[in-house]
Design a protein around this motif. Structure first.
Motif, PDB file in Angstrom:
ATOM      1  N   PRO A  31       0.825  -1.202   0.000  1.00  0.00           N
ATOM      2  CA  PRO A  31       0.000   0.000   0.000  1.00  0.00           C
ATOM      3  C   PRO A  31       0.865   1.259   0.000  1.00  0.00           C
ATOM      4  CG  PRO A  31      -0.249  -1.250   2.076  1.00  0.00           C
ATOM      5  CD  PRO A  31       0.715  -1.989   1.222  1.00  0.00           C
ATOM      6  N   ARG A  32       0.217   2.393  -0.223  1.00  0.00           N
ATOM      7  CA  ARG A  32       0.918   3.663  -0.407  1.00  0.00           C
ATOM      8  C   ARG A  32       1.903   3.979   0.733  1.00  0.00           C
ATOM      9  NH1 ARG A  32      -1.973   7.928  -3.593  1.00  0.00           N
ATOM     10  NH2 ARG A  32      -3.691   6.948  -4.692  1.00  0.00           N
ATOM     11  N   ASP A  33       1.480   3.708   1.975  1.00  0.00           N
ATOM     12  CA  ASP A  33       2.318   4.135   3.109  1.00  0.00           C
ATOM     13  C   ASP A  33       3.438   3.156   3.438  1.00  0.00           C
ATOM     14  OD1 ASP A  33       0.869   2.102   4.267  1.00  0.00           O
ATOM     15  OD2 ASP A  33      -0.140   3.366   5.753  1.00  0.00           O
ATOM     16  N   HIS A  34       3.648   2.149   2.564  1.00  0.00           N
ATOM     17  CA  HIS A  34       4.775   1.220   2.760  1.00  0.00           C
ATOM     18  C   HIS A  34       6.044   1.664   2.034  1.00  0.00           C
ATOM     19  CE1 HIS A  34       1.965  -1.154   4.903  1.00  0.00           C
ATOM     20  NE2 HIS A  34       2.731  -2.221   4.953  1.00  0.00           N
ATOM     21  N   ALA A  35       5.998   2.846   1.446  1.00  0.00           N
ATOM     22  CA  ALA A  35       7.228   3.403   0.864  1.00  0.00           C
ATOM     23  C   ALA A  35       8.237   3.611   1.992  1.00  0.00           C
ATOM     24  CB  ALA A  35       6.923   4.728   0.175  1.00  0.00           C
TER      25      ALA A  35
ATOM     26  N   PRO B 102       3.574   8.604  12.478  1.00  0.00           N
ATOM     27  CA  PRO B 102       2.988   8.986  13.768  1.00  0.00           C
ATOM     28  C   PRO B 102       4.000   8.899  14.913  1.00  0.00           C
ATOM     29  CG  PRO B 102       1.474   7.577  12.557  1.00  0.00           C
ATOM     30  CD  PRO B 102       2.775   7.566  11.799  1.00  0.00           C
ATOM     31  N   ALA B 103       4.945   7.959  14.817  1.00  0.00           N
ATOM     32  CA  ALA B 103       5.960   7.812  15.870  1.00  0.00           C
ATOM     33  C   ALA B 103       7.098   8.812  15.701  1.00  0.00           C
ATOM     34  CB  ALA B 103       6.510   6.384  15.865  1.00  0.00           C
ATOM     35  N   LEU B 104       7.307   9.287  14.474  1.00  0.00           N
ATOM     36  CA  LEU B 104       8.442  10.179  14.207  1.00  0.00           C
ATOM     37  C   LEU B 104       8.111  11.641  14.515  1.00  0.00           C
ATOM     38  CD1 LEU B 104       9.552   8.522  10.851  1.00  0.00           C
ATOM     39  CD2 LEU B 104      10.847   8.491  12.991  1.00  0.00           C
ATOM     40  N   LEU B 105       6.835  11.987  14.404  1.00  0.00           N
ATOM     41  CA  LEU B 105       6.406  13.355  14.686  1.00  0.00           C
ATOM     42  C   LEU B 105       5.915  13.446  16.127  1.00  0.00           C
ATOM     43  CD1 LEU B 105       4.573  14.133  11.324  1.00  0.00           C
ATOM     44  CD2 LEU B 105       6.915  14.733  11.981  1.00  0.00           C
ATOM     45  N   GLN B 106       5.594  14.664  16.556  1.00  0.00           N
ATOM     46  CA  GLN B 106       5.169  14.879  17.944  1.00  0.00           C
ATOM     47  C   GLN B 106       3.726  15.359  17.989  1.00  0.00           C
ATOM     48  OE1 GLN B 106       7.857  17.812  19.527  1.00  0.00           O
ATOM     49  NE2 GLN B 106       9.660  16.501  19.305  1.00  0.00           N
TER      50      GLN B 106
ATOM     51  N   PHE C 268       0.222   8.956   1.448  1.00  0.00           N
ATOM     52  CA  PHE C 268      -0.736   8.944   2.564  1.00  0.00           C
ATOM     53  C   PHE C 268      -1.946   8.059   2.281  1.00  0.00           C
ATOM     54  CE2 PHE C 268       1.965  12.417   3.487  1.00  0.00           C
ATOM     55  CZ  PHE C 268       1.983  12.513   4.871  1.00  0.00           C
ATOM     56  N   THR C 269      -2.427   7.399   3.344  1.00  0.00           N
ATOM     57  CA  THR C 269      -3.609   6.538   3.273  1.00  0.00           C
ATOM     58  C   THR C 269      -4.597   7.008   4.347  1.00  0.00           C
ATOM     59  OG1 THR C 269      -2.706   5.027   4.914  1.00  0.00           O
ATOM     60  CG2 THR C 269      -2.188   4.543   2.609  1.00  0.00           C
ATOM     61  N   PRO C 270      -5.872   6.625   4.219  1.00  0.00           N
ATOM     62  CA  PRO C 270      -6.839   6.974   5.269  1.00  0.00           C
ATOM     63  C   PRO C 270      -6.403   6.438   6.641  1.00  0.00           C
ATOM     64  CG  PRO C 270      -7.972   6.134   3.323  1.00  0.00           C
ATOM     65  CD  PRO C 270      -6.507   5.919   3.089  1.00  0.00           C
ATOM     66  N   GLU C 271      -5.815   5.241   6.661  1.00  0.00           N
ATOM     67  CA  GLU C 271      -5.371   4.633   7.930  1.00  0.00           C
ATOM     68  C   GLU C 271      -4.264   5.471   8.565  1.00  0.00           C
ATOM     69  OE1 GLU C 271      -7.293   1.918   5.309  1.00  0.00           O
ATOM     70  OE2 GLU C 271      -5.418   2.982   4.923  1.00  0.00           O
ATOM     71  N   LEU C 272      -3.335   5.937   7.733  1.00  0.00           N
ATOM     72  CA  LEU C 272      -2.233   6.744   8.260  1.00  0.00           C
ATOM     73  C   LEU C 272      -2.767   8.070   8.821  1.00  0.00           C
ATOM     74  CD1 LEU C 272       0.787   7.166   8.740  1.00  0.00           C
ATOM     75  CD2 LEU C 272       1.014   7.964   6.376  1.00  0.00           C
ATOM     76  N   PHE C 273      -3.702   8.689   8.121  1.00  0.00           N
ATOM     77  CA  PHE C 273      -4.306   9.923   8.635  1.00  0.00           C
ATOM     78  C   PHE C 273      -4.979   9.667   9.989  1.00  0.00           C
ATOM     79  CE2 PHE C 273      -4.687  12.097   4.229  1.00  0.00           C
ATOM     80  CZ  PHE C 273      -3.588  12.899   4.497  1.00  0.00           C
ATOM     81  N   ALA C 274      -5.670   8.539  10.100  1.00  0.00           N
ATOM     82  CA  ALA C 274      -6.355   8.209  11.362  1.00  0.00           C
ATOM     83  C   ALA C 274      -5.343   8.047  12.495  1.00  0.00           C
ATOM     84  CB  ALA C 274      -7.188   6.941  11.185  1.00  0.00           C
ATOM     85  N   GLN C 275      -4.216   7.372  12.216  1.00  0.00           N
ATOM     86  CA  GLN C 275      -3.192   7.169  13.252  1.00  0.00           C
ATOM     87  C   GLN C 275      -2.526   8.482  13.653  1.00  0.00           C
ATOM     88  OE1 GLN C 275      -0.856   4.299  11.181  1.00  0.00           O
ATOM     89  NE2 GLN C 275      -2.301   2.639  11.580  1.00  0.00           N
TER      90      GLN C 275
ATOM     91  N   GLY D 218      -2.511  13.094  17.914  1.00  0.00           N
ATOM     92  CA  GLY D 218      -2.611  14.539  18.123  1.00  0.00           C
ATOM     93  C   GLY D 218      -1.825  15.337  17.099  1.00  0.00           C
ATOM     94  N   ILE D 219      -1.628  14.736  15.914  1.00  0.00           N
ATOM     95  CA  ILE D 219      -0.926  15.425  14.826  1.00  0.00           C
ATOM     96  C   ILE D 219      -1.971  15.874  13.810  1.00  0.00           C
ATOM     97  CG2 ILE D 219       0.773  15.175  12.963  1.00  0.00           C
ATOM     98  CD1 ILE D 219       1.979  12.887  14.909  1.00  0.00           C
ATOM     99  N   ASP D 220      -2.127  17.183  13.670  1.00  0.00           N
ATOM    100  CA  ASP D 220      -3.203  17.755  12.870  1.00  0.00           C
ATOM    101  C   ASP D 220      -2.746  17.933  11.421  1.00  0.00           C
ATOM    102  OD1 ASP D 220      -5.694  18.782  12.347  1.00  0.00           O
ATOM    103  OD2 ASP D 220      -5.510  20.483  13.736  1.00  0.00           O
ATOM    104  N   ARG D 221      -3.686  18.292  10.541  1.00  0.00           N
ATOM    105  CA  ARG D 221      -3.318  18.561   9.147  1.00  0.00           C
ATOM    106  C   ARG D 221      -4.156  19.703   8.605  1.00  0.00           C
ATOM    107  NH1 ARG D 221      -6.129  13.617   8.917  1.00  0.00           N
ATOM    108  NH2 ARG D 221      -7.989  13.616   7.603  1.00  0.00           N
ATOM    109  N   THR D 222      -3.612  20.366   7.604  1.00  0.00           N
ATOM    110  CA  THR D 222      -4.315  21.460   6.938  1.00  0.00           C
ATOM    111  C   THR D 222      -3.823  21.509   5.494  1.00  0.00           C
ATOM    112  OG1 THR D 222      -4.923  23.791   7.115  1.00  0.00           O
ATOM    113  CG2 THR D 222      -2.629  23.268   7.547  1.00  0.00           C
ATOM    114  N   PHE D 223      -4.489  22.305   4.656  1.00  0.00           N
ATOM    115  CA  PHE D 223      -4.214  22.245   3.223  1.00  0.00           C
ATOM    116  C   PHE D 223      -3.951  23.610   2.603  1.00  0.00           C
ATOM    117  CE2 PHE D 223      -6.763  18.611   4.387  1.00  0.00           C
ATOM    118  CZ  PHE D 223      -6.099  17.563   3.774  1.00  0.00           C
TER     119      PHE D 223
END
Length: 358
Positions: free
Chosen positions: A30-34, A54-58, A197-204, A209-214
């Motif tokens: 899947p996409r996030d296995h790069a 998710p583990a690398l960011l804060q 990015f995958t929907p699962e990765l966004f959920a994790q 507590g890592i937010d996103r914006t566009f």
């Protein structure tokens, strides 16, 4: 102007050896296995995967992504009274007026007309060749749509995805060259860091507590265009249209006020955010930027960057060098080649954590 004897300003100092078989022809599933070459400090790096984000960011960090959508910009038609024609849309110059590369070019002089659609006697789309463009060897085309559809709807139906020229043997479906959050049609190339990015990765990420914006930056073909000036400070960047909305600016300010870090997903996001902060402060911005980021650049907004591996002597390598230094970037690229990383649009990625900044 930079010092001419400083290698950071010499185009040749951004070259590196890449075996052709390292250019990814298909993306990883899947996409996030790069893989994700993660730069953790001024001296260290780790070999991780995109799903480790998710583990690398804060918690409290903010990811900024580009929600542009790639236009199926390759269109096949026929010259009125003649040959089959292929066009590649490069950029919109005015309403229904586009700069495009055309083949066969010699036969398409100003005044020629091209018809597109299933039935060429009743075309869905027509284009008049208005002028030649010496800079790209392309043509300025003025489109007419006989039916009631929008230009983008017609392209969506008739067009093919414009994969970069170095991807010659891809079996990937069209939607793999589109991010899962692509929304605003207008790019002719994908913002490739976002492809992981995958929907699962966004959920994790959300759970951590890592937010996103566009932001929206319509990636033009200028992104791939090699820098040709031997002294890079003589290079003029291709201008690209972008939109940094108020809500995004507010989220960035809030994140910074609370001690969070701003992580750009891709060089297009980097150019958009920094381009919108050229007054010294990040402001909402809609318009074109031709900001060229290279070593010595004073960062305004960004703390970290996730990005794919870029072509030698490209402006994108110069941008990444501005963040961690050119010698270090070249060392990391050499390491990525040794470790069998996959390069370019369908390849692996690199994460520069704020702790690693030069």
């Amino acid at each position: 102007m930079g010092m001419p004897d400083n290698p950071d300003f010499q185009l040749s100092a951004y070259d590196y050896e890449l075996p052709p078989d390292r250019i990814a022809q298909n993306p990883v599933e899947p996409r996030d296995h790069a893989r994700l070459l993660t730069i953790t400090s001024a001296h260290d790096h780790e070999h991780r995967h995109v799903y480790d984000l998710p583990a690398l960011l804060q918690p409290g960090d903010l990811l900024v992504l580009n929600d542009t959508k790639v236009l199926p910009a390759r269109l096949f038609g026929r010259k009125v009274g003649g040959a089959a024609v292929e066009i590649l849309l490069l950029e919109e110059r005015a309403s229904l007026e586009w700069l495009a590369l055309v083949k066969p070019g010699k036969r398409l002089k100003p005044g020629a007309q091209i018809h597109f659609g299933e039935n060429l006697d009743q075309p869905t789309l027509m284009a008049d060749v208005v002028a030649s463009d010496p800079e790209t060897n392309g043509r300025i085309l003025k489109f007419t749509i006989p039916g009631g559809e929008s230009f983008y709807e017609v392209c969506d139906r008739l067009g093919k995805m414009p994969l970069p020229p170095y991807i010659t043997e891809s079996t990937a479906p069209d939607d793999r060259y589109q991010t899962i959050y692509a929304e605003k049609l207008g790019a002719v190339a994908a913002p490739t860091a976002g492809l992981h990015f995958t929907p699962e990765l966004f959920a994790q990420l959300e759970e951590r507590g890592i937010d996103r914006t566009f932001i929206t930056l319509h990636v033009g073909v200028g992104t791939f265009r090699p820098v040709e000036a031997a002294t890079i400070t003589d290079h003029t960047m291709h201008a690209e249209w972008l939109d940094v909305p108020t809500a995004t600016v507010e989220k960035i300010r809030q994140t910074k006020a609370q001690g969070g870090r701003i992580i750009a997903v891709g060089t297009t996001v980097t150019r958009a955010l920094e381009g919108a902060a050229q007054t010294g402060e990040l402001e909402p911005f809609q318009g074109k930027t031709n900001l060229f980021i290279y070593p010595g650049y004073q960062w305004q907004v960004l703390d970290g960057l996730m990005t794919n591996f870029h072509l030698p002597e490209s402006s994108l390598m110069m941008l990444v060098s501005a963040m961690i230094g050119r010698p270090r970037l070249l060392d990391l690229y050499a390491e990525a080649v040794r470790q069998d990383y996959r390069f370019y649009s369908f390849g692996d990625a690199m994460l520069i954590l704020p702790e690693a900044r030069g």
